[in-house]
Each structure stands twice: as C-alpha cells, then as structure tokens.
Design a protein around this motif. Structure first.
Motif, mmCIF file in Angstrom:
data_model
loop_
_atom_site.group_PDB
_atom_site.id
_atom_site.type_symbol
_atom_site.label_atom_id
_atom_site.label_comp_id
_atom_site.label_asym_id
_atom_site.label_seq_id
_atom_site.Cartn_x
_atom_site.Cartn_y
_atom_site.Cartn_z
ATOM 1 N N THR A 1 0.833 -1.198 0.000
ATOM 2 C CA THR A 1 0.000 0.000 0.000
ATOM 3 C C THR A 1 0.874 1.257 0.000
ATOM 4 O OG1 THR A 1 -1.627 -1.234 1.292
ATOM 5 C CG2 THR A 1 -1.908 1.146 1.171
ATOM 6 N N HIS B 1 -4.998 9.577 -2.215
ATOM 7 C CA HIS B 1 -5.698 8.304 -2.103
ATOM 8 C C HIS B 1 -4.717 7.189 -1.707
ATOM 9 C CE1 HIS B 1 -8.475 10.498 -4.834
ATOM 10 N NE2 HIS B 1 -9.401 9.831 -4.157
ATOM 11 N N THR C 1 -3.553 3.606 -2.170
ATOM 12 C CA THR C 1 -3.742 2.717 -3.311
ATOM 13 C C THR C 1 -2.718 1.598 -3.302
ATOM 14 O OG1 THR C 1 -4.076 2.653 -5.723
ATOM 15 C CG2 THR C 1 -2.255 4.028 -4.911
ATOM 16 N N THR D 1 -12.277 2.148 -8.807
ATOM 17 C CA THR D 1 -10.933 2.593 -9.210
ATOM 18 C C THR D 1 -10.139 2.878 -7.950
ATOM 19 O OG1 THR D 1 -11.776 4.869 -9.406
ATOM 20 C CG2 THR D 1 -11.706 3.547 -11.417
ATOM 21 N N GLU D 2 -9.622 1.810 -7.337
ATOM 22 C CA GLU D 2 -8.917 1.928 -6.060
ATOM 23 C C GLU D 2 -7.481 1.438 -6.142
ATOM 24 O OE1 GLU D 2 -13.117 1.281 -3.632
ATOM 25 O OE2 GLU D 2 -11.493 -0.157 -3.343
ATOM 26 N N CYS D 3 -7.231 0.425 -6.989
ATOM 27 C CA CYS D 3 -5.875 -0.071 -7.236
ATOM 28 C C CYS D 3 -5.500 0.245 -8.681
ATOM 29 C CB CYS D 3 -5.783 -1.578 -6.996
ATOM 30 S SG CYS D 3 -6.058 -2.092 -5.283
ATOM 31 N N LEU E 1 -8.127 7.434 -9.942
ATOM 32 C CA LEU E 1 -8.489 6.947 -8.609
ATOM 33 C C LEU E 1 -9.738 7.640 -8.062
ATOM 34 C CD1 LEU E 1 -4.967 6.591 -6.943
ATOM 35 C CD2 LEU E 1 -6.486 4.753 -7.690
ATOM 36 N N TYR F 1 -13.678 5.737 -6.123
ATOM 37 C CA TYR F 1 -12.917 5.321 -4.947
ATOM 38 C C TYR F 1 -13.923 5.190 -3.808
ATOM 39 C CZ TYR F 1 -8.857 4.862 -1.890
ATOM 40 O OH TYR F 1 -7.919 4.387 -1.010
ATOM 41 N N PRO G 1 -7.694 0.015 -0.246
ATOM 42 C CA PRO G 1 -8.102 -0.173 -1.647
ATOM 43 C C PRO G 1 -8.244 -1.649 -2.016
ATOM 44 C CG PRO G 1 -5.782 0.439 -1.518
ATOM 45 C CD PRO G 1 -6.330 0.577 -0.133
#
Length: 472
Positions: free
Chosen positions: A359, A366, A368, A405-407, A419, A423, A429
């Motif tokens: 991470t 954010h 991610t 859309t987190e990773c 992101l 999110y 994420p």
C-alpha cells in the motif's frame, strides 16, 4: 450445538487478564455489557459441523491437494448489505474459482472475507483534520466514517447491528450458493453484467465455452453430479473485537468443545498477534480453523510458537499462515520461515496476502496499491515454494465485484489519475472485478501442477493419476 450456554463461557480468557490490542475505548462500559449479554443469547451464525468441514478442506490445502481462494472487502459496511453488493462479491469469487479449478486443474476452497469483516485495526488511535482531533475510524462495528465527534465515538450498539448484518449476509450467501446461482452452467451468466468486453472478460468467456463443452460431454454420458449445481462457500473475518467474538462462542453439544460461531474461519492480524496477548489466547481455545497474518518482521521462533499455541496436536487444517511481506521483501523473508516450519514436521497451510504489504499514497492523497506489486508478491510466494518443494496453498485478497478505481494497473488499466472516479472503499483499496479475474488467470498459470494430477503431499509426492473430490 447449544444455541445459548448459560452465560459467557468461563474458560475463555478475560480481557482484563491479558493485554488486548486494538480494542475500542467505549465511553459507557455498562452499555457494552448490555450489548454483550444480548449477543450471548443470539443464535449462532454458523455451526460446528460447517467449521469442521472447512477444517477438512483446509487440511487438503495444507497437504497440497487443494487451493484456498479467500477474498472480499477490506472492511464491510452496513450500507453495503444489499443483494446486489453481496451477489457481486460472490459472483467474482465464483468466476475466480472457475478459472483456477479449470485452468490450474486444482480443487478450490472458497472462503469470503464476509459476514463479519466490519472492524479494522488502525496504526493511529486518533486522526487530526484542520486542527480537530477525533478517534480514527475503526470500521462500522465500532464507529462511523463521518468526521464528527458523534460519529467517531465508539458505540457498542454497533456490535448488535454487526450481528444482524452478518446474519442477513449469510442468509443470502447460503441461498445463492445452493439455489442455482452457483451452478457451473451459469458460467456465462456470471460475466454478463461486468467485463465481457474487457481483456479479462473476453479471456473468461473463452474459458467458459470450454467449461460448457466439458459439461455437455458429461451430460451426454448420462452423468449430472450435484456438485455442479451448488457450491460450498465459507465465511471468515479477523477476530479483532474480542467482546463480540467471546459473546458468540458456544459449546458444541456433541463434543463439549468451543466454537466461535461468528464465522467458519477467523484470523489473528499482524497488529494483534502478540504471543502473550488476548487474541492468541482466544484463538487457542476455539475449534474453528484459524489463521495468523505474518508480516516481514515475523521470526522463525514466533512462527513455531504460534504453531505450538494454536495447533499443539499438529492437525492439518487447523492452522494457516497468511504471509503479507510486500513485493520487495517476500523473496528474502519467506524462505527461512517456510523451510524451518516445514522441517519441524508441521503441516500448515501457507497462503499469500499480496495486498497489505504493498500500500502507498498516491499524489492525490488516495491510499492505493499497484496491481503489478500485488502480482509480483504472488510470484515471489510461488517462487519460494517452488524452490523449497512446498505447496503454495492459496491467496487472500481484498476485492469487490464492482468496477471501482482503487488499485492502479490491471488489464483494463486503472491509472493514478483515475483513482477519484470510483474510490468507494471504507478503508483500504480493493481489486475491482476485472483486476480480480486478471489475478485468477495469472495464478492459474503459476500453479505448479497445472494440467497434471494433484499431489498427495506438500513435499511433492508421486502423481497417482487420481484427484481428490473437488470442492468447486
């Protein structure tokens, strides 16, 4: 199983007797005791026989005869207890299982981070914004995400809501698993509303056509195994909030043994795995299959002591080590642990958590993870086991059935600048649906016995040409 033993189980260690990390600081202890007393009268969420079946399946994982697929939200939220959300997560795991079972030729044990994953440990007890300091968000089981004093104050009534939300989730999961949704003949339907036009979706459709062809052949031969129509799906979560876990611990009327009936499998996290702590003491008393998260600072001596405390009889399926080292450290830190634990004669299941050690914070602020880092840690995990002749037993990932859309990365690539678009996580994420399928295909390619018969021992025994009964 006794639905309600007479009061709390006295054999369980009391919080005040052992240090218990990461527990909420409730402002009203009396309110907490009232909620705990109420939970002690509630019916079990799972049953001892179900936990025993999972322990048997995990024994197959530990022996190198099956593969664990464990996944779900970083932190469940009460608002997400809906048919669409639950169905989406189950569908993603079913698709991943189909990929692994068919492409890697391995029975897959399916376990969700579901129906109890409402609490999260935190690095800092407090959070400061614009000069205002409030308790950190610890998951919906403890407090609210909104940055207000009322929301962030730990509220024991949330434990009761966690129980009822978990019950609702399990009811739907059981219905979907046995009522036709999980039928292997639905392999195309699982893909319909998601990523059929994405690279991973198109690849999945090709595999689904092969599965259809195989099922048609089996049907033409006059066979229709009931395993194709339903699936076994188990629930797991981190045993973090000890007041909740103890309140849902029951005595099995058949054997007199203790089971934590809040979930089939529970694990002890990286931040609560102190050998002299209350979490390990709790896990040592219950009969459920249990796991311990092992980070990069874990020593061989600690791993051996966990085994001694949690699996003194050396029972395959009882103990799982979930390693979360980070892509940059997995190849250096894991070999000694696996080598020394295996040399001690223990048969534990080794599982990769490629999420938590990778991470970072994006320029946008954010939190991610890079899909490439996630994949590299899994590759390192497989490389270590291949070099040692041991079994890479599974993966434990944070994922969702939605197109969040987190990773960053993946075949249908999410960029850093994307992101903010979706999110939606309450904490860490998660891989989205497309990235989860990407990972399943890549793991299937890495699996050491792809296309061959399963081995009988974790050390790489002779292939017999026979396979154990699939749990898919």
């Amino acid at each position: 199983m006794q639905a309600n033993p007479e009061g709390p189980v006295p054999a369980l260690p009391a919080r005040r007797g052992l240090p218990a990390a990461q527990q909420p600081d409730y402002p009203d202890p009396q309110a907490l005791q009232e909620v705990v007393a109420d939970l002690e009268t509630c019916p079990p969420l799972v049953f001892a026989g179900e936990c025993d079946r999972l322990r048997e399946h995990m024994a197959a994982v530990a022996r190198g005869e099956a593969f664990l697929l464990q996944g779900g939200d970083c932190a469940e939220t009460f608002e997400a207890v809906s048919a669409d959300q639950i169905r989406g997560k189950l569908r993603t795991l079913l698709q991943m299982s189909a990929v692994l079972t068919y492409a890697a030729r391995v029975p897959v044990v399916k376990v969700g981070r579901i129906a109890g994953q409402y609490a999260k440990p935190r690095s800092h007890a407090y959070e400061t914004r614009d000069g205002v300091t409030l308790p950190s968000y610890r998951g919906d089981a403890v407090n609210g995400l909104d940055f207000t004093r009322q929301s962030r104050t730990p509220d024991p009534a949330r434990l009761r809501r966690m129980y009822h939300s978990s019950a609702a989730t399990l009811n739907l999961v059981r219905a979907l698993s046995t009522g036709g949704f999980a039928d292997l003949r639905q392999v195309h339907a699982w893909n319909r509303d998601f990523v059929a036009s994405s690279p991973s979706g198109e690849r999945y459709e090709r595999l689904a056509r092969e599965i259809d062809s195989a099922l048609s052949f089996i049907h033409a031969c006059g066979a229709s195994p009931e395993e194709f129509e339903k699936t076994e799906f188990f629930a797991s979560h981190e045993a973090l909030l000890l007041d909740y876990e103890r309140a849902l611990t029951r005595v099995d009327s058949r054997t007199g043994e203790l089971y934590d009936v809040s979930g089939h499998m529970v694990w002890i996290g990286e931040r609560t795995r102190q050998l002299d702590g209350a979490h390990i003491a709790f896990a040592a008393r219950i009969r459920n299959p249990v796991a311990v998260k092992l980070g990069p600072t874990t020593t061989v001596d600690e791993a051996l002591q966990y085994a001694e405390r949690l699996d003194p009889d050396g029972e395959p399926g009882r103990l799982t080590f979930v390693v979360r080292m980070g892509a940059k450290r997995i190849r250096d830190r894991l070999p000694e642990l696996v080598e020394k634990v295996t040399a001690s004669g223990l048969t534990v299941a080794w599982v990769s958590d490629p999420m938590h050690g990778n991470t970072y914070e994006a320029p946008s602020g954010h939190k991610t993870r890079s899909f490439d880092d996630v994949l590299d840690e899994v590759k390192g995990f497989f490389e270590v086991h291949r070099a040692l002749g041991t079994h890479p037993g599974g993966i434990h990932v944070e994922l969702t059935g939605d197109d969040v859309t987190e990773c960053v990365g993946g075949g249908a690539e999410v960029f850093v600048d994307d992101l903010h678009r979706r999110y939606e996580t309450a904490c860490d994420p998660r891989l989205n649906h497309s990235q989860s399928l990407d990972l399943a295909f890549l793991v299937a390619e890495m699996y050491p016995h792809r296309g061959g018969a399963a081995r009988g021992t974790a050390g790489g025994g002779e292939q017999t040409g026979t396979r154990p009964r699939s749990t898919a």
